[in-house]
Design a protein around this motif. Structure first.
Motif, PDB file in Angstrom:
ATOM      1  N   GLY A 237     -23.516  13.615  10.567  1.00 38.25           N
ATOM      2  CA  GLY A 237     -23.649  15.060  10.320  1.00 38.25           C
ATOM      3  C   GLY A 237     -23.091  15.877  11.473  1.00 38.25           C
ATOM      4  N   ARG A 238     -23.374  15.443  12.678  1.00 38.06           N
ATOM      5  CA  ARG A 238     -22.895  16.189  13.853  1.00 38.06           C
ATOM      6  C   ARG A 238     -21.387  16.046  14.034  1.00 38.06           C
ATOM      7  NH1 ARG A 238     -27.705  16.181  13.539  1.00 38.06           N
ATOM      8  NH2 ARG A 238     -29.128  17.529  14.702  1.00 38.06           N
TER       9      ARG A 238
ATOM     10  N   ALA B 177     -16.267  18.677  13.653  1.00 38.09           N
ATOM     11  CA  ALA B 177     -14.859  18.540  13.248  1.00 38.09           C
ATOM     12  C   ALA B 177     -14.434  19.741  12.409  1.00 38.09           C
ATOM     13  CB  ALA B 177     -14.665  17.247  12.461  1.00 38.09           C
ATOM     14  N   LEU B 178     -15.312  20.182  11.492  1.00 34.48           N
ATOM     15  CA  LEU B 178     -14.896  21.211  10.522  1.00 34.48           C
ATOM     16  C   LEU B 178     -15.183  22.632  10.993  1.00 34.48           C
ATOM     17  CD1 LEU B 178     -15.786  19.565   7.080  1.00 34.48           C
ATOM     18  CD2 LEU B 178     -13.703  19.397   8.447  1.00 34.48           C
ATOM     19  N   GLN B 179     -16.127  22.803  11.908  1.00 37.01           N
ATOM     20  CA  GLN B 179     -16.521  24.154  12.323  1.00 37.01           C
ATOM     21  C   GLN B 179     -15.330  24.993  12.823  1.00 37.01           C
ATOM     22  OE1 GLN B 179     -17.017  25.596  15.614  1.00 37.01           O
ATOM     23  NE2 GLN B 179     -17.782  27.498  14.654  1.00 37.01           N
TER      24      GLN B 179
ATOM     25  N   VAL C 103       0.884  -1.170   0.000  1.00 38.67           N
ATOM     26  CA  VAL C 103       0.000   0.000   0.000  1.00 38.67           C
ATOM     27  C   VAL C 103       0.922   1.220   0.000  1.00 38.67           C
ATOM     28  CG1 VAL C 103      -1.902   1.153   1.176  1.00 38.67           C
ATOM     29  CG2 VAL C 103      -1.584  -1.311   1.466  1.00 38.67           C
ATOM     30  N   ARG C 104       0.684   2.138  -0.917  1.00 37.95           N
ATOM     31  CA  ARG C 104       1.523   3.347  -0.990  1.00 37.95           C
ATOM     32  C   ARG C 104       0.735   4.552  -0.513  1.00 37.95           C
ATOM     33  NH1 ARG C 104       3.928   2.083  -6.812  1.00 37.95           N
ATOM     34  NH2 ARG C 104       5.290   0.385  -6.104  1.00 37.95           N
ATOM     35  N   VAL C 105       1.356   5.323   0.346  1.00 36.26           N
ATOM     36  CA  VAL C 105       0.687   6.497   0.899  1.00 36.26           C
ATOM     37  C   VAL C 105       1.535   7.724   0.565  1.00 36.26           C
ATOM     38  CG1 VAL C 105      -0.400   7.463   2.949  1.00 36.26           C
ATOM     39  CG2 VAL C 105       0.039   5.000   2.830  1.00 36.26           C
ATOM     40  N   PRO C 106       0.984   8.671  -0.227  1.00 37.67           N
ATOM     41  CA  PRO C 106       1.750   9.874  -0.568  1.00 37.67           C
ATOM     42  C   PRO C 106       2.109  10.657   0.691  1.00 37.67           C
ATOM     43  CG  PRO C 106      -0.289   9.763  -1.851  1.00 37.67           C
ATOM     44  CD  PRO C 106      -0.359   8.666  -0.836  1.00 37.67           C
ATOM     45  N   LEU C 107       3.308  11.217   0.707  1.00 37.60           N
ATOM     46  CA  LEU C 107       3.726  12.081   1.818  1.00 37.60           C
ATOM     47  C   LEU C 107       3.452  13.515   1.410  1.00 37.60           C
ATOM     48  CD1 LEU C 107       7.082  10.382   2.840  1.00 37.60           C
ATOM     49  CD2 LEU C 107       5.160  10.839   4.383  1.00 37.60           C
ATOM     50  N   ARG C 108       2.395  14.084   1.964  1.00 41.51           N
ATOM     51  CA  ARG C 108       2.034  15.469   1.660  1.00 41.51           C
ATOM     52  C   ARG C 108       1.950  16.241   2.956  1.00 41.51           C
ATOM     53  NH1 ARG C 108      -3.185  13.730  -1.732  1.00 41.51           N
ATOM     54  NH2 ARG C 108      -2.136  13.008  -3.626  1.00 41.51           N
ATOM     55  N   ALA C 109       2.009  17.568   2.840  1.00 39.87           N
ATOM     56  CA  ALA C 109       1.792  18.391   4.030  1.00 39.87           C
ATOM     57  C   ALA C 109       0.283  18.604   4.180  1.00 39.87           C
ATOM     58  CB  ALA C 109       2.506  19.723   3.864  1.00 39.87           C
ATOM     59  N   HIS C 110      -0.240  18.246   5.333  1.00 43.76           N
ATOM     60  CA  HIS C 110      -1.675  18.434   5.603  1.00 43.76           C
ATOM     61  C   HIS C 110      -1.832  19.477   6.695  1.00 43.76           C
ATOM     62  CE1 HIS C 110      -1.583  14.325   3.855  1.00 43.76           C
ATOM     63  NE2 HIS C 110      -2.696  14.744   3.281  1.00 43.76           N
ATOM     64  N   ASP C 111      -2.673  20.485   6.433  1.00 43.92           N
ATOM     65  CA  ASP C 111      -2.890  21.471   7.497  1.00 43.92           C
ATOM     66  C   ASP C 111      -4.045  21.075   8.409  1.00 43.92           C
ATOM     67  OD1 ASP C 111      -4.606  21.926   5.413  1.00 43.92           O
ATOM     68  OD2 ASP C 111      -4.351  24.093   5.352  1.00 43.92           O
ATOM     69  N   HIS C 112      -4.933  20.211   7.928  1.00 41.21           N
ATOM     70  CA  HIS C 112      -6.022  19.724   8.779  1.00 41.21           C
ATOM     71  C   HIS C 112      -6.200  18.241   8.539  1.00 41.21           C
ATOM     72  CE1 HIS C 112      -7.034  23.836   9.607  1.00 41.21           C
ATOM     73  NE2 HIS C 112      -7.241  24.091   8.324  1.00 41.21           N
ATOM     74  N   GLN C 113      -6.435  17.493   9.601  1.00 40.99           N
ATOM     75  CA  GLN C 113      -6.684  16.056   9.450  1.00 40.99           C
ATOM     76  C   GLN C 113      -7.172  15.512  10.788  1.00 40.99           C
ATOM     77  OE1 GLN C 113      -2.769  14.316   8.573  1.00 40.99           O
ATOM     78  NE2 GLN C 113      -1.909  16.063   9.658  1.00 40.99           N
ATOM     79  N   ASP C 114      -8.054  14.555  10.721  1.00 38.12           N
ATOM     80  CA  ASP C 114      -8.461  13.874  11.951  1.00 38.12           C
ATOM     81  C   ASP C 114      -9.139  12.556  11.583  1.00 38.12           C
ATOM     82  OD1 ASP C 114      -8.620  13.418  14.664  1.00 38.12           O
ATOM     83  OD2 ASP C 114      -9.987  15.063  15.096  1.00 38.12           O
ATOM     84  N   PHE C 115      -9.213  11.683  12.592  1.00 34.05           N
ATOM     85  CA  PHE C 115      -9.863  10.373  12.453  1.00 34.05           C
ATOM     86  C   PHE C 115     -10.784  10.244  13.651  1.00 34.05           C
ATOM     87  CE2 PHE C 115     -10.181   5.990  13.814  1.00 34.05           C
ATOM     88  CZ  PHE C 115     -10.494   5.320  12.645  1.00 34.05           C
TER      89      PHE C 115
END
Ligand code: FAD
Ligand code: FES
Ligand code: FES
Lengths: 276, 154
Positions: free
Chosen positions: A261-262, A267-269, A165-177
């Motif tokens: 939805g909640r 998360a994004l608000q 599995v290949r995962v690109p290495l990018r700069a992310h300014d927002h992320q969550d799980f």
């Protein structure tokens, strides 16, 4: 039951070419559940991948990370380099408990194709690609977001194995799980969200919300366009376009839509100006 | 490659074992019924409870989810390797009541004790979350685990 104990990747691919119905087994954490009484399992031919050290790899290259098909959750949790891709250790730590994390593989999570898989959304939010190998066809690379055609329908040919599995290495300014389950440990996801934002745009991925883990195209478009969102209900139309959750023993479709939805709104608000 | 037994070799508690296993035998079955190590228990048989935990190449593993042939060439450590002295703190702390979960609890706990660097990343309750216990309420389990001095369990 027939068992082939593969001695090398080449040997495994040769076996799969001659016996395309054979079931690969890696960590066994999906395959072995209900094993003693699961008679259909005993009718199968198994192809054991567990000793192929050439697949037990985690390699950081210039612009991507390659997880070999035997890389486990624990391999990622214990590797400090993954602070560059924090959703991976975050998701891994929610899979079962330590005894599952030490055995379960990312490739097995992808191939098992559960809509509730937790490794898959984290990988998909990062635009991961699945590397497929076969004896005669060489290597084929498919975007994980295009890998599922329907419930347990994979873009993989019978003679192919997932090799990496290949995962690109990018700069992310927002992320969550974010995983909503019945309890903190050892719980299957009822509602799941993984998102990441980079110069490539938004990736918003849902699990347990449709027959497959999937990106939410309408939601991504709404967020990227800066459409005003005053509360979770303003996301409902886009969510309904993207996702069709079902009623099952863990939850109901209505509950899932409402909670998703909640979770998404909260998360994004804090990070999107268009969310008030 | 048919339904025939498969010959495997593995290290069990430091001793090399060679035996034939049925293709469908789990590591748990082989330990309990083939080589007279019944200390490892079966609870759920599906990876949820941790009663069957052994150390496989040093890592906690549910032996109910491992086909015995996957143990070939590996190192397996079970509760039979543990002496009463090793668990004296547990005996004092009330770590065990009915005992069904205890062999698995002890194996995960000994792994945590042997790898104290893990406590920088996890709390003990997280590391122990895969071992369910219906009796003790878990406090006795956490109290029974020997941490390096200066580390406090919560
Ligand atoms: C108690 C318990 C709790 C769990 N909790 C979670 C959870 O919270 N979240 C979650 O997402 N999952 C969970 N799981 C499921 C499981 O741990 C994961 O899906 C795991 O990643 C599967 O990997 P594996 O190596 O164990 O797969 P296996 O069981 O070995 O294989 C799974 C499937 O993938 C196929 N496969 C494996 N490797 C390959 C390959 N290289 N190429 C092609 N096909 C392949 C197999 O044929 C099989 O169909 C849990 C499982 C248990 C038992
Ligand atoms: S018996 Fe193996 S985890 Fe419960
Ligand atoms: S002591 Fe009884 S289940 Fe733990």
């Amino acid at each position: 039951m027939r068992v082939h104990l593969a001695s090398s990747l080449q040997d495994a691919l040769a076996f799969k070419a001659t016996e395309p119905d054979a079931w690969p087994i890696a960590g066994g954490t999906d395959a072995m559940v209900h094993w003693p009484g699961a008679h259909e399992m005993h009718e199968r031919t198994w192809l054991d991948l567990s000793h192929l050290n050439e697949l037990r790899t985690v390699e950081f290259r210039d612009d991507f990370v390659e997880l070999g098909a035997l890389a486990t959750y624990w391999d990622v949790i214990r590797d400090a380099r993954f602070t560059a891709l924090p959703l991976l250790p975050q998701a891994a730590a929610t899979v079962g408990a330590v005894q599952i994390q030490t055995r379960g593989t990312w490739a097995g999570n992808i191939a098992n194709a559960s809509p509730a898989a937790d490794g898959v959304p984290a990988l998909m939010a990062y635009d991961a690609e699945v590397v497929l190998g076969s004896r005669d066809g060489g290597e084929r690379v498919v975007a994980l977001a295009d890998f599922y055609h329907g419930y347990k329908q994979l873009e993989a040919r019978p003679e192919e194995l997932i090799t990496a599995v290949r995962v690109p290495l990018r700069a992310h300014d927002h992320q969550d799980f974010i995983k909503v389950g019945s309890r903190a440990a050892q719980a299957i996801t009822k509602v799941g969200l993984a998102y990441a934002h980079s110069s490539e745009g938004w990736r918003i991925v849902a699990n347990s919300m449709a027959p497959t883990v999937c990106r939410c195209a309408a939601v991504e478009t709404l967020v990227a366009a800066g459409t005003a969102v005053a509360g979770p209900d303003d996301l409902a139309d886009a969510i309904a376009e993207d996702l069709t959750p079902i009623d099952d023993i863990r939850s109901t479709g209505a509950y899932r839509l409402r909670v998703f939805g909640r979770v998404l709104y909260h998360a994004l608000q804090p990070i999107c100006d268009s969310f008030s | 490659m048919n339904d025939r037994p498969i010959q495997i070799e593995f290290q069990l508690n430091g001793e090399l074992r060679t035996l034939e296993v049925e293709p469908r035998a789990r590591l748990l079955d082989v330990l309990r019924y083939e080589i007279d190590c019944p200390g490892t228990k079966e609870g759920c048989g599906e990876g949820e409870c941790g009663a069957c935990t052994v150390l496989l190449d040093g890592l906690p593993t549910n032996s109910c989810l491992v086909p015995a042939w996957q143990a070939r060439g590996r190192e397996v450590v079970t509760i039979e390797s543990v002496t009463p002295e090793d668990v004296s703190r547990m005996l004092d702390a009330g770590t065990t009541q009915c005992g069904a979960c205890t062999p698995g609890v002890v194996m995960t706990a000994r792994w945590a004790e042997a790898n104290p660097e893990l406590l920088a990343q996890f709390d003990l309750r997280q590391l122990m979350a895969g071992n369910l216990c219906r009796c003790t309420g878990y406090d006795g389990i956490i109290d029974g685990i020997e941490l390096p001095s200066g580390q406090e369990a919560d």
